[in-house]
Design an enzyme around this catalytic site. Structure first.
Site, PDB file in Angstrom:
ATOM      1  N   GLU A 186     115.389  59.921  91.140  1.00 44.96           N
ATOM      2  CA  GLU A 186     114.101  60.526  90.443  1.00 44.96           C
ATOM      3  C   GLU A 186     114.656  59.291  89.367  1.00 44.96           C
ATOM      4  O   GLU A 186     116.120  59.802  88.520  1.00 44.96           O
ATOM      5  CB  GLU A 186     114.657  62.084  89.994  1.00 44.96           C
ATOM      6  N   LYS A 214     105.159  64.239  90.842  1.00 46.24           N
ATOM      7  CA  LYS A 214     106.032  65.611  91.022  1.00 46.24           C
ATOM      8  C   LYS A 214     104.653  67.051  90.270  1.00 46.24           C
ATOM      9  O   LYS A 214     104.052  66.722  89.199  1.00 46.24           O
ATOM     10  CB  LYS A 214     106.371  65.108  89.517  1.00 46.24           C
ATOM     11  N   CYS A 260     112.285  66.224  92.335  1.00 41.48           N
ATOM     12  CA  CYS A 260     113.544  67.205  92.137  1.00 41.48           C
ATOM     13  C   CYS A 260     112.937  68.672  92.220  1.00 41.48           C
ATOM     14  O   CYS A 260     113.129  69.449  92.967  1.00 41.48           O
ATOM     15  CB  CYS A 260     113.951  67.081  90.742  1.00 41.48           C
TER      16      CYS A 260
END
Ligand SMILES: O=C(O)CCC(=O)C(=O)O
Length: 297
Positions: A48, A127, A169
């Protein structure tokens, strides 16, 4: 011949620390892609925020527009580096992630890309669950101060191998996304992610093993290396977990590359022994992968 995977392969997870110089970050990432390919990795994953330090204060300065696609070198040096490195090494590259600036220049996203060995873009994932947490005395991080959220589950077909689920994440904490990807045929879930020194020791390995165990798939978690001079201390510990939820490779916190062999017969073996996929009771509870799911493959 396995049910989900056309061909076994080696995955390489590049754990690197991004500093303040974007050009240096890109050059380092490119060098590591070449190194991983030379070591035999056919699918290569970056962490990330590999082109920028991790933190809301940095995202606007490091963000790049990626639409219309393909962006020029000037618009998105990160996109172009990933595409050319995939082509040069003849590998699949999961280039994850960078801060993305929307085409209308009003919105920022945290976005990952997948390139095929010809350097063509196969998919992007923005995301979907933003990292907004406050653990008093430990860590407060409000990603939504700057970023907007993506709105889909991302399943990417790698023509040589099969399907992977891609998320970033904090997305790993939402098992529904993993279930949707796995039930739609993904053999591996890939999470570039920058957990930290508070939530990393608590949950990083647990999350990876839980997603693998529930779905009987491989899980690959690729972290930045820890840089204690930066404002955010990444946990590190990039790892690959097999479909039996065993950690089969794990790094420490420094820069390194983790390699693992991804073997389709292992998925079949685990699913044969514990046959969850034929035992689910959708007459008792809903199948989250059916009905109204916003996904893209
Ligand atoms: O879920 C966590 O504990 C960390 C998440 C995170 O760091 C992120 O989403 O960037």
């Amino acid at each position: 011949m396995s049910t989900l995977l056309k061909k076994n392969f080696k995955v390489g997870l590049i754990q690197l620390a991004a500093g303040s110089d974007k050009q240096k970050n890109l050059a380092k990432a490119r060098g590591k892609i070449l190194e991983a390919a030379k070591a035999g990795a056919q699918v290569i994953v970056l962490p990330e925020c590999f082109n920028s330090p991790y933190g809301c204060q940095y995202f606007p300065d490091y963000a790049e527009p990626i639409e219309p696609s393909p962006p020029s070198e000037e618009q998105s040096p990160s996109w172009n580096m990933l595409s050319s490195a995939a082509k040069e090494t003849n590998t699949y590259v999961v280039g994850a992630s960078i801060p993305e600036l929307s085409q209308d220049k009003k919105t920022y996203y945290n976005t990952a890309f997948v390139f095929n060995p010809k350097g063509e873009l196969l998919a992007t994932h923005r995301k979907t669950h933003l990292f907004d947490i406050d653990i008093p005395g430990k860590i407060k991080f409000i990603e939504s101060d700057v970023l907007s959220a993506g709105n889909k589950v991302t399943i990417v077909d790698l023509p040589d191998y099969g399907k992977i689920g891609l998320a970033i994440c904090y997305d790993v904490r939402f098992p529904e996304m993993a279930m949707v990807a796995a039930r739609k045929g993904a053999f591996m879930l890939v999470y570039p992610g920058a957990f930290n020194t508070t939530t990393g020791p608590m949950h990083w390995t647990l999350q990876a093993r839980a997603r693998a165990m529930d779905n009987q798939v491989y899980v690959a978690m690729c972290s930045p290396a820890r840089d204690t001079t930066s404002t955010y201390h990444a946990y590190g510990h990039s790892m690959v977990v097999n479909p039996n939820a065993d950690v089969i490779t794990e790094l420490e916190e420094k820069e390194d590359i983790a390699y693992a062999d991804i073997d389709g017969s292992k998925i079949d073996e685990i699913r044969k022994g514990v046959p969850l996929y034929t035992q689910r009771r959708f007459d008792v509870y809903p199948d989250v992968s059916a009905g109204k799911v916003r996904y893209e493959e």
